[in-house]
Design an enzyme around this catalytic site. Structure first.
Site, PDB file in Angstrom:
ATOM      1  N   SER A 408       0.793  -1.163  -0.127  1.00 22.93           N
ATOM      2  CA  SER A 408      -0.059  -0.045  -0.100  1.00 22.93           C
ATOM      3  C   SER A 408       0.782   1.335   0.053  1.00 22.93           C
ATOM      4  CB  SER A 408      -0.917  -0.173   1.181  1.00 22.93           C
ATOM      5  OG  SER A 408      -0.412  -0.059   2.579  1.00 22.93           O
ATOM      6  N   HIS A 429      -2.904  -2.975  -5.684  1.00 26.00           N
ATOM      7  CA  HIS A 429      -2.993  -2.476  -4.238  1.00 26.00           C
ATOM      8  C   HIS A 429      -4.558  -2.774  -4.259  1.00 26.00           C
ATOM      9  CE1 HIS A 429      -3.528   0.967  -1.414  1.00 26.00           C
ATOM     10  NE2 HIS A 429      -3.635  -0.222  -0.516  1.00 26.00           N
ATOM     11  N   GLU A 441      -5.921  -0.183  -7.074  1.00 27.75           N
ATOM     12  CA  GLU A 441      -4.659   0.737  -7.750  1.00 27.75           C
ATOM     13  C   GLU A 441      -3.826  -0.122  -8.419  1.00 27.75           C
ATOM     14  OE1 GLU A 441      -3.718   4.746  -5.333  1.00 27.75           O
ATOM     15  OE2 GLU A 441      -3.210   2.842  -4.075  1.00 27.75           O
ATOM     16  N   ASN A 479      -3.033   6.581  -0.542  1.00 30.59           N
ATOM     17  CA  ASN A 479      -2.524   6.825   0.622  1.00 30.59           C
ATOM     18  C   ASN A 479      -1.687   8.376   0.692  1.00 30.59           C
ATOM     19  OD1 ASN A 479      -4.029   4.626   1.623  1.00 30.59           O
ATOM     20  ND2 ASN A 479      -2.121   3.230   1.540  1.00 30.59           N
TER      21      ASN A 479
END
Length: 696
Positions: A408, A429, A441, A479
């Protein structure tokens, strides 16, 4: 030609031909083409009946959303004129539906004199999901066929119906399990042989009544869709209480108002962005999906188990690999529960459930997964751990295998260095819980082959995910932006807000969960580990100590029964904890901060504009190719309110000069260093442009 005509013994068959889904586009002439063909048939003495059908895989998926702009009356005028033409035409028109009949496509069929479906057809009026209502007579015709209660359920939910259900409700006249056009032409001739007048839906009386109070209550529960649910109820009330033409005028006015509403604009942007995000310029055609049949998932924790479940649902044979027998046993039980629940909810048959169970192998040795087409590493978020796993995968994987990491935040390129084939390594991800969250992702390393990226996006579609390509940076798109969102939430705690106020403000604005509740759900220890690493790597970007103080007390969120909130047994929402509120107040005193009252508006602006500013930096660096990619990530992975369209779209709606001005104000306040404006944001604001100009 958008409409093709053939004739069968006095019946004209008009086939809508606008691939791939026969959208009723005004802009490209499809609607005018249908109208012109109908007029030609009406004036042809040799034609006794007309059949409307669709080419390819469906009848019609409805209006072309790209047609919708700032002038609703002109944008949809040709569609309304087409429906009026069907009302007035002097020959029977039968809709022959197969595949999908959605939205305006179904409304077109409702305006015909009769409707026949192939037995596999699905029908729906999903306009509510775009903040709209059926605006071509659907709210007036459907209650005349199905009754007001059933019609309201169909329009408020936007759900799909089978042909069998549509027949039972009276929406269609026949279901054909043979040749659809033969059945439709026979029905057309049958109607043509009957005495006048032609059977029009508009002339039917409505059977049944409507519990208005219950209907309004049901509409109120459909949050995040603007005024559409309420106006759908009012349109059905109009159908019950007004002559058809007056009810139709009421519907048209309601639709026109919704078309220019902020909610509908945001929802339309979300719809179109999600369809554009997986289309990345310059990629080759993906290799055939059939070449992907076996997968190995390395790591039987929560994420690995969820990924294995997703792959099983998509038809893969899956080897779930973990050295811990206990972890494998727990994972196997979790997968079996998920399979059983799918049967209970009617999402798969008992036979398919048994097949999914048979396709899963739980193994302790990675070598047992040798030869898999796809490897997905889902181990602990530690670079060296992942590199060791990839060294082993490299030794056992076939030359055409895709090697994916579920990291991540970590550098995919450094993971790829552990192999002799960095071109085959990619990040996939997934978001937790993997079987539920739609976002995937797709992390494109600097050496990842374009073919592998194309294959990964095709894989996302196959497993029911929305794939968005990201470049490599710490945290990727989602993130990395979320870090700045959290940074402001923590600074707000230091200045005067408390957890319940911050989360409440963001949830009232539309987020599914506020930022502090999200971290309690994800696990506070996860963020703690990331902050420890980043404190070393980025010492110039300090964090608030508040989340660390929480973790030092062993409060890791829901899994420990306490985080920012207390979670009594069975509680997932959590209750404010006076102990944590006191801890936050004491921390402010330790920092020498005189706490102040902070308005909800400031909370929302600081959290949101921190996201927008970081999103602009990500665009500058090429981590995200387009603003819409950022929007899709946040709509599908972070609970951003769909009716607001995503952070970059919403910033455009506010106006980038306004956003830049507020950033300047925040830069003069507490921890102002965090508010250095992105050069891209400043340039666009100065030029009077928006992020949308970068979407291509």
């Amino acid at each position: 030609m958008t409409v093709k005509r053939t004739d069968r013994d006095g019946v004209a068959i008009l086939m809508i031909d606008n691939p791939p889904v026969n959208a009723l586009s005004c802009r490209t002439g499809v609607v005018d083409g249908i109208a012109g063909a109908l007029r030609a048939c009406a004036s042809d003495a040799a034609v006794v009946a007309i059949v409307l059908c669709g080419s390819g895989r469906c009848f019609s998926a409805g209006a072309d959303i790209a047609d919708f702009g700032d002038d609703p009356r002109s944008d949809v005028a040709p569609v309304r004129a087409l429906m009026a033409l069907l009302d007035d035409i002097g020959k029977p028109v039968v809709a022959a539906m197969h595949g999908m009949a959605f939205g305006g496509g179904l409304e077109l069929a409702l305006a015909c004199h009769a409707r026949v479906c192939a037995d596999s057809t699905q029908l729906a009026l999903p306009e509510v999901t775009l903040g709209l209502l059926p605006g071509a007579g659907g709210t007036q015709r459907l209650p005349r066929l199905a009754g007001p209660e059933a019609a309201l359920d169909i329009m408020l939910s936007g759900r799909r119906m089978s042909a069998t259900e549509a027949l039972r409700l009276g929406i269609i006249d026949r279901v054909s399990d043979g040749d659809l056009l033969t059945a439709a032409t026979a029905l057309g001739r049958e109607i043509a042989g009957q005495p006048a007048p032609l059977p029009r839906v508009r002339d039917r009386s409505i059977a049944g009544s409507l519990d208005v109070a219950a209907a309004r209550s049901a509409a109120a529960k459909r949050r995040g869709l603007g005024d559409a649910p309420r106006l759908i109820v009012e349109c059905v009330e109009a159908a019950l209480g007004l002559p058809f033409d007056e009810g139709l005028a009421f519907e048209h006015g309601a639709f026109d108002r919704l078309m220019v509403s902020e909610a509908a604009r945001g929802l339309r942007h979300a719809f179109l962005a999600e369809r554009k995000a997986p289309s990345v310029p310059g990629l080759p055609v993906p290799r055939p999906a059939g070449r992907w049949s076996t997968a190995a998932v390395v790591g039987a924790g929560t994420m690995g188990t969820g990924i294995a479940t997703v792959l099983l649902e998509a038809g893969f044979r899956v080897s779930l690999v973990d050295s811990s027998a206990e972890a494998l046993s727990r994972a196997s039980a979790t997968v079996e529960r998920a399979i059983g629940l799918a049967v209970e909810k009617g999402r798969c048959t008992a036979a398919e459930a048994a097949a999914r169970s048979e396709r899963l192998r739980c193994v302790a040795d990675l070598d047992a997964a040798a030869g898999a087409d796809l490897f997905i590493e889902a181990a602990f978020e530690d670079l060296e751990v992942k590199r060791r796993i990839f060294e082993r995968i490299d030794r056992i994987a076939g030359p055409d295998a895709m090697l994916a990491t579920n990291t991540s935040t970590l550098d995919v390129d450094r993971i790829a260095d552990a192999t002799g084939r960095p071109e085959s390594v990619i990040g996939l991800h997934f978001f937790s819980p993997a079987p539920v969250m739609k976002l995937l992702e797709v992390i494109r390393g600097p050496r990842t082959a374009p073919q592998v990226v194309a294959d990964a996006l095709a894989l996302a579609r196959r497993i029911g995910k929305t794939g968005v390509v990201s470049g490599v940076c710490d945290g990727f798109i989602g993130n990395r932006i979320f870090e700045e969102y959290l940074r402001q939430a923590y600074f707000l705690l230091e200045e005067g807000a408390l957890p319940a106020q911050i989360d409440g403000a963001m949830e009232r604005w539309g987020f599914a969960m506020g930022p502090l509740r999200v971290m309690d759900l994800a696990g506070q220890d996860i963020g703690w580990n990331i902050r420890k690493r980043r404190a070393v790597e980025q010492p110039d970007r300090p964090y608030s100590r508040i989340p660390d103080l929480l973790c030092e007390r062993g409060r890791f969120g829901q899994k420990t029964g306490a985080g920012y909130y207390l979670y009594p047994p069975g509680s997932r929402r959590g209750e404010p904890d006076p102990e944590i509120d006191a801890m936050i107040v004491q921390h402010s005193a330790t920092l020498g901060i005189a706490r102040r009252d902070i308005a909800d508006e400031e909370i929302v602006e600081r959290c949101l504009f921190a996201m927008v500013n970081e999103g602009a930096r990500i665009l500058e660096e090429g981590i995200a190719a387009r603003p819409l990619d950022i929007d899709v990530v946040y709509l599908n992975g972070y609970g951003f309110p769909r009716f607001r369209g995503g952070p970059m779209f919403h910033a455009d709606r506010l106006g980038l000069p306004t956003v830049l001005d507020r950033i300047g104000t925040f830069a003069r306040g507490y921890q102002g260093w965090a508010w250095e404006p992105s050069p891209l944001l400043a340039r666009l604001a100065g030029d009077g442009a928006g992020f949308a100009t970068l979407n291509g």
